[in-house]
Design a protein around this motif. Structure first.
Motif, PDB file in Angstrom:
ATOM      1  N   ASP A 178       0.810  -1.225   0.000  1.00  0.00           N
ATOM      2  CA  ASP A 178       0.000   0.000   0.000  1.00  0.00           C
ATOM      3  C   ASP A 178       0.840   1.271   0.000  1.00  0.00           C
ATOM      4  O   ASP A 178       0.508   2.243  -0.685  1.00  0.00           O
ATOM      5  CB  ASP A 178      -0.947   0.009   1.207  1.00  0.00           C
ATOM      6  N   TYR A 196       3.890   1.848  -1.152  1.00  0.00           N
ATOM      7  CA  TYR A 196       4.524   2.097  -2.441  1.00  0.00           C
ATOM      8  C   TYR A 196       3.499   2.453  -3.517  1.00  0.00           C
ATOM      9  O   TYR A 196       3.757   3.293  -4.381  1.00  0.00           O
ATOM     10  CB  TYR A 196       5.369   0.898  -2.857  1.00  0.00           C
ATOM     11  N   LEU A 197       2.346   1.829  -3.462  1.00  0.00           N
ATOM     12  CA  LEU A 197       1.297   2.176  -4.418  1.00  0.00           C
ATOM     13  C   LEU A 197       0.821   3.609  -4.209  1.00  0.00           C
ATOM     14  O   LEU A 197       0.570   4.343  -5.178  1.00  0.00           O
ATOM     15  CB  LEU A 197       0.132   1.195  -4.282  1.00  0.00           C
ATOM     16  N   HIS A 210       1.166   6.769  -6.864  1.00  0.00           N
ATOM     17  CA  HIS A 210      -0.010   7.589  -7.193  1.00  0.00           C
ATOM     18  C   HIS A 210       0.284   9.078  -6.979  1.00  0.00           C
ATOM     19  O   HIS A 210      -0.039   9.921  -7.832  1.00  0.00           O
ATOM     20  CB  HIS A 210      -1.195   7.149  -6.338  1.00  0.00           C
ATOM     21  N   GLU A 223       2.983   4.989 -12.707  1.00  0.00           N
ATOM     22  CA  GLU A 223       2.636   3.610 -12.395  1.00  0.00           C
ATOM     23  C   GLU A 223       3.759   2.998 -11.547  1.00  0.00           C
ATOM     24  O   GLU A 223       4.941   3.264 -11.793  1.00  0.00           O
ATOM     25  CB  GLU A 223       2.462   2.799 -13.677  1.00  0.00           C
ATOM     26  N   ALA A 224       3.378   2.173 -10.601  1.00  0.00           N
ATOM     27  CA  ALA A 224       4.389   1.526  -9.762  1.00  0.00           C
ATOM     28  C   ALA A 224       5.361   0.698 -10.593  1.00  0.00           C
ATOM     29  O   ALA A 224       6.536   0.580 -10.250  1.00  0.00           O
ATOM     30  CB  ALA A 224       3.708   0.661  -8.710  1.00  0.00           C
ATOM     31  N   ALA A 256       4.070  -4.440  -5.100  1.00  0.00           N
ATOM     32  CA  ALA A 256       3.563  -3.240  -5.767  1.00  0.00           C
ATOM     33  C   ALA A 256       3.811  -3.285  -7.270  1.00  0.00           C
ATOM     34  O   ALA A 256       3.233  -2.506  -8.019  1.00  0.00           O
ATOM     35  CB  ALA A 256       4.209  -1.996  -5.163  1.00  0.00           C
TER      36      ALA A 256
END
Length: 203
Positions: free
Chosen positions: A129, A131-132, A136, A141-142, A161
């Protein structure tokens, strides 16, 4: 942050050793299991049934926030970070926001525009979460990110991620680096720009 950009081993050892001794736990085991994880997650996994987790977590966090003795940057971290465009990097840490600010300042490192801490996620590492959320906030994009990590929980979070993970080698990862890209520190990591592409060169 800890172990990747800065070395906070000494104050971390002091804080968790005090907590471990309170419950007659093995401090070395506690330190190994706590690496890269939020304080509350570490204590929840290790505390005896009679422990007051909320109170203990506050005590450990307060101790860590106040203790900056011995905090230094990982070799090359400052030069590496200052070479990055401000809008192209983030720190994702299991530390709370106050602790993160204190340690970044103590190490003399630049403060990122995007700082994701334990306060910003419901689930800490190894959940992806953090890293996502950082991806964002950076508007990328991860899968187009590189995650530098030193701890098993953080490495798993980065991989989950969908990012590319480069391990900043640590004793915790000895014998487990064969399948992962790694560096001993950040002194051999440099940056160049090709148009809008940020190129990371790893010696």
């Amino acid at each position: 942050m800890d172990g990747t950009l800065l070395n906070s081993h000494a104050p971390t050892v002091r804080a968790y050793t005090e907590w471990a001794n309170r419950y007659s736990l093995d401090p070395l085991h506690v330190l190994r299991q706590s690496q890269g994880r939020r304080t509350i997650d570490s204590l929840r996994a290790l505390a005896p049934p009679d422990a007051d987790l909320e109170s203990d977590a506050l005590t450990v966090m307060r101790r860590e926030r106040e203790d900056t003795a011995g905090i230094v940057e990982v070799r090359g971290a400052g030069t590496f970070l200052r070479g990055l465009p401000a809008e192209r990097w983030a720190i994702v840490t299991s530390a709370d926001r106050i602790l993160a600010h204190n340690r970044i300042r103590a190490a003399g490192l630049p403060m990122p525009d995007v700082l994701v801490t334990a306060n910003d996620v419901q689930k800490g590492k190894p959940s992806p979460d953090g890293y996502l959320l950082a991806a964002h906030l950076l508007n990328v994009e991860a899968a187009n990110c590189i995650v530098f990590e030193d701890a098993p929980a953080g490495i798993e979070a980065g991989l989950r991620a969908g990012a590319r993970v480069v391990v900043v080698a640590s004793p915790l990862m000895e014998g487990r680096l064969e399948q992962l890209d790694y560096v001993e520190d950040l002194s051999g990591v440099t940056i160049s720009l090709e148009g809008n592409d940020l190129i990371v060169h790893i010696a």
